[in-house]
Motif scaffolding. Sequence first.
Motif, mmCIF file in Angstrom:
data_model
loop_
_atom_site.group_PDB
_atom_site.id
_atom_site.type_symbol
_atom_site.label_atom_id
_atom_site.label_comp_id
_atom_site.label_asym_id
_atom_site.label_seq_id
_atom_site.Cartn_x
_atom_site.Cartn_y
_atom_site.Cartn_z
ATOM 1 N N ASP A 17 25.991 -0.546 71.586
ATOM 2 C CA ASP A 17 25.728 -0.217 73.120
ATOM 3 C C ASP A 17 26.211 1.044 73.523
ATOM 4 O OD1 ASP A 17 24.130 -1.042 75.314
ATOM 5 O OD2 ASP A 17 26.021 -2.080 76.208
ATOM 6 N N GLY A 18 25.712 2.130 72.905
ATOM 7 C CA GLY A 18 26.105 3.475 73.082
ATOM 8 C C GLY A 18 26.005 4.009 74.426
ATOM 9 N N ASN A 19 24.734 3.621 74.951
ATOM 10 C CA ASN A 19 24.314 4.084 76.130
ATOM 11 C C ASN A 19 25.454 3.562 77.362
ATOM 12 O OD1 ASN A 19 22.639 1.617 75.582
ATOM 13 N ND2 ASN A 19 22.446 1.575 77.634
ATOM 14 N N ALA A 20 26.224 2.573 77.188
ATOM 15 C CA ALA A 20 27.140 1.945 78.141
ATOM 16 C C ALA A 20 28.173 2.917 78.096
ATOM 17 C CB ALA A 20 27.321 0.793 77.765
ATOM 18 N N ALA A 21 28.494 3.980 77.069
ATOM 19 C CA ALA A 21 29.439 4.694 76.780
ATOM 20 C C ALA A 21 29.329 6.094 76.718
ATOM 21 C CB ALA A 21 30.535 4.184 75.784
ATOM 22 N N GLY A 22 27.896 6.631 76.977
ATOM 23 C CA GLY A 22 27.533 7.978 76.528
ATOM 24 C C GLY A 22 27.634 8.157 75.357
ATOM 25 N N GLN A 23 27.200 7.341 74.346
ATOM 26 C CA GLN A 23 26.844 7.662 73.030
ATOM 27 C C GLN A 23 25.643 7.287 72.461
ATOM 28 O OE1 GLN A 23 30.109 6.676 70.332
ATOM 29 N NE2 GLN A 23 31.454 5.986 71.874
ATOM 30 N N GLN A 24 25.264 7.646 71.229
ATOM 31 C CA GLN A 24 23.856 7.235 70.772
ATOM 32 C C GLN A 24 23.909 5.775 70.434
ATOM 33 O OE1 GLN A 24 23.076 9.643 66.982
ATOM 34 N NE2 GLN A 24 20.803 8.971 67.259
ATOM 35 N N THR A 25 22.635 5.341 70.499
ATOM 36 C CA THR A 25 22.182 3.815 70.337
ATOM 37 C C THR A 25 21.670 3.836 68.777
ATOM 38 O OG1 THR A 25 20.351 3.789 71.330
ATOM 39 C CG2 THR A 25 22.236 3.153 72.660
ATOM 40 N N TRP A 26 22.214 2.848 67.754
ATOM 41 C CA TRP A 26 21.792 2.653 66.815
ATOM 42 C C TRP A 26 21.403 1.030 66.630
ATOM 43 C CZ3 TRP A 26 20.698 5.701 62.437
ATOM 44 C CH2 TRP A 26 21.081 7.099 62.445
ATOM 45 N N LEU A 27 20.411 0.979 65.897
ATOM 46 C CA LEU A 27 20.185 -0.750 65.207
ATOM 47 C C LEU A 27 21.037 -0.696 64.005
ATOM 48 C CD1 LEU A 27 16.552 -0.747 65.871
ATOM 49 C CD2 LEU A 27 18.496 -1.144 67.358
ATOM 50 N N TRP A 28 21.660 -2.019 63.943
ATOM 51 C CA TRP A 28 22.639 -2.185 62.786
ATOM 52 C C TRP A 28 22.347 -3.437 62.251
ATOM 53 C CZ3 TRP A 28 26.657 1.068 61.633
ATOM 54 C CH2 TRP A 28 26.880 2.267 62.635
ATOM 55 N N GLY A 29 22.613 -3.660 60.995
ATOM 56 C CA GLY A 29 22.434 -4.973 60.207
ATOM 57 C C GLY A 29 23.708 -5.082 59.241
ATOM 58 N N ALA A 30 23.883 -6.493 58.892
ATOM 59 C CA ALA A 30 24.759 -6.846 58.127
ATOM 60 C C ALA A 30 24.499 -8.248 57.493
ATOM 61 C CB ALA A 30 26.184 -6.809 58.615
ATOM 62 N N GLU A 31 24.970 -8.456 56.138
ATOM 63 C CA GLU A 31 24.866 -10.018 55.682
ATOM 64 C C GLU A 31 25.707 -10.782 56.129
ATOM 65 O OE1 GLU A 31 25.384 -11.848 51.394
ATOM 66 O OE2 GLU A 31 24.719 -10.019 51.302
ATOM 67 N N LEU A 32 25.416 -12.127 56.492
ATOM 68 C CA LEU A 32 26.372 -13.171 56.969
ATOM 69 C C LEU A 32 27.143 -13.911 55.875
ATOM 70 C CD1 LEU A 32 24.094 -14.341 59.968
ATOM 71 C CD2 LEU A 32 26.403 -13.336 60.099
ATOM 72 N N THR A 33 28.107 -14.357 56.410
ATOM 73 C CA THR A 33 28.825 -15.262 55.214
ATOM 74 C C THR A 33 27.944 -16.661 55.445
ATOM 75 O OG1 THR A 33 29.975 -16.130 57.109
ATOM 76 C CG2 THR A 33 30.854 -14.349 55.644
ATOM 77 N N GLN A 34 28.262 -17.374 54.233
ATOM 78 C CA GLN A 34 27.333 -18.543 54.143
ATOM 79 C C GLN A 34 27.299 -19.448 55.283
ATOM 80 O OE1 GLN A 34 28.208 -20.638 50.391
ATOM 81 N NE2 GLN A 34 26.266 -21.918 50.482
ATOM 82 N N ASP A 35 28.390 -19.636 55.867
ATOM 83 C CA ASP A 35 28.457 -20.413 57.154
ATOM 84 C C ASP A 35 27.944 -19.756 58.561
ATOM 85 O OD1 ASP A 35 30.525 -18.710 57.774
ATOM 86 O OD2 ASP A 35 32.203 -20.120 57.687
ATOM 87 N N GLY A 36 27.731 -18.602 58.515
ATOM 88 C CA GLY A 36 27.184 -17.951 59.469
ATOM 89 C C GLY A 36 27.929 -17.252 60.682
ATOM 90 N N LEU A 37 29.327 -17.632 60.223
ATOM 91 C CA LEU A 37 30.153 -17.329 61.143
ATOM 92 C C LEU A 37 31.129 -16.026 61.191
ATOM 93 C CD1 LEU A 37 31.717 -20.878 61.655
ATOM 94 C CD2 LEU A 37 29.902 -19.851 62.894
ATOM 95 N N GLY A 38 30.661 -15.196 60.071
ATOM 96 C CA GLY A 38 31.224 -13.945 59.698
ATOM 97 C C GLY A 38 30.311 -12.861 59.202
ATOM 98 N N LEU A 39 30.859 -11.799 59.018
ATOM 99 C CA LEU A 39 30.097 -10.719 58.104
ATOM 100 C C LEU A 39 30.221 -10.779 56.680
ATOM 101 C CD1 LEU A 39 29.755 -7.895 60.945
ATOM 102 C CD2 LEU A 39 28.267 -9.636 60.532
ATOM 103 N N ALA A 40 29.546 -10.828 55.876
ATOM 104 C CA ALA A 40 29.787 -10.732 54.513
ATOM 105 C C ALA A 40 29.898 -9.231 53.826
ATOM 106 C CB ALA A 40 28.967 -11.647 53.592
ATOM 107 N N SER A 41 29.222 -8.353 54.812
ATOM 108 C CA SER A 41 29.178 -6.995 54.263
ATOM 109 C C SER A 41 29.435 -6.085 55.457
ATOM 110 C CB SER A 41 27.886 -6.670 53.724
ATOM 111 O OG SER A 41 26.706 -6.717 54.837
ATOM 112 N N ALA A 42 29.736 -4.621 55.136
ATOM 113 C CA ALA A 42 29.871 -3.871 56.036
ATOM 114 C C ALA A 42 28.515 -3.527 57.070
ATOM 115 C CB ALA A 42 30.645 -2.664 55.510
ATOM 116 N N PRO A 43 28.548 -3.196 58.139
ATOM 117 C CA PRO A 43 27.385 -2.858 58.882
ATOM 118 C C PRO A 43 26.805 -1.664 58.335
ATOM 119 C CG PRO A 43 29.351 -3.559 60.529
ATOM 120 C CD PRO A 43 29.810 -3.460 59.031
#
Length: 305
Positions: A152-178
């Motif tokens: 949410d970069g526009n809320a802090a005067g920064q650039q906005t990007w779209l990001w992605g990461a793999e989820l853990t098998q239970d879906g409750l955590g990130l399994a890879s770096a963004p």
Amino acid sequence: MKTFMRRPVAVPYSVYPQREDLPDPNVLPVPGGYYIYSTNHGQVNVPVLFSRDLEHFQVLGDAMPVLPRWARRGLTWAPDVTAASGEYRLYFTARLRRTQYQVIGVATSRSPQGPFTATKRPLVRMLELGGAIDPAVHTSERGTSYLYWKNDGNAAGQQTWLWGAELTQDGLGLASAPVPLLSASETWEHNLVEAPQVIEEGGIYHLLYSCADFGNESYAVGHAWGDHPLGPFTKTCDAPILSSYGEVAGPGHSHAFRTESGEWRLAYHGWEAGRCGYPHGRRSLHLAPLHFGRDGVRVGLEHLV
């Protein structure tokens, strides 16, 4: 599929009364119908409706009536609900207490109606980049799930990007770096991208995203494609695939889903032309066919009947 036709406008229709506010819609198909979730409204954290035919709607109430301790009430945005392993997972945006930033949380329930119970800590923060909003999940044909969001970069005067990461098998955590997927580069994006969703069709990963200012007629939906759920993604046209048309202004924050018959539909919200922005305007729910072809992705011109 590497060249796409310019697609300036579409002529879908409103399926939910324009007097009703249903921003950032998310549609979960289930046997016998569809659950529709949206950004908070009044005292309801996660409004949830049900429809058997996408023409008649029943308001069910609040899918997450109790927020986690870390979340401030009144700022619960852009829910995304997915079914997995006999349960339902709700990914949502909420304001992190004692900060000015929005972050992403996850909650679980045995029912798509809820109540959903959130985990004790946010899933994605990115406070150094203005926070994180607009989560969406894609599960590949191989069964691996990925989370997508916007810093949410526009809320802090920064650039906005779209990001992605793999989820853990239970879906409750990130399994890879963004992984950064794309940022604004076209004039019509007005230096802001958000609301990413990745869908898979014909062996291609399609990234749908919104851009510009959600509060006026510049808001629109763009498209990019890639060979992998985490890209790289290439923008595919010199105009949005969906922008203001007729009496609908600023259509966006879309969500693509398959109907019971297997056809793709695009749900999105839109202001009534001439009544953009709160407190006078409302972001009502709209639906349109979504077509895939050699010339790319097209939002249907025909009316749904």
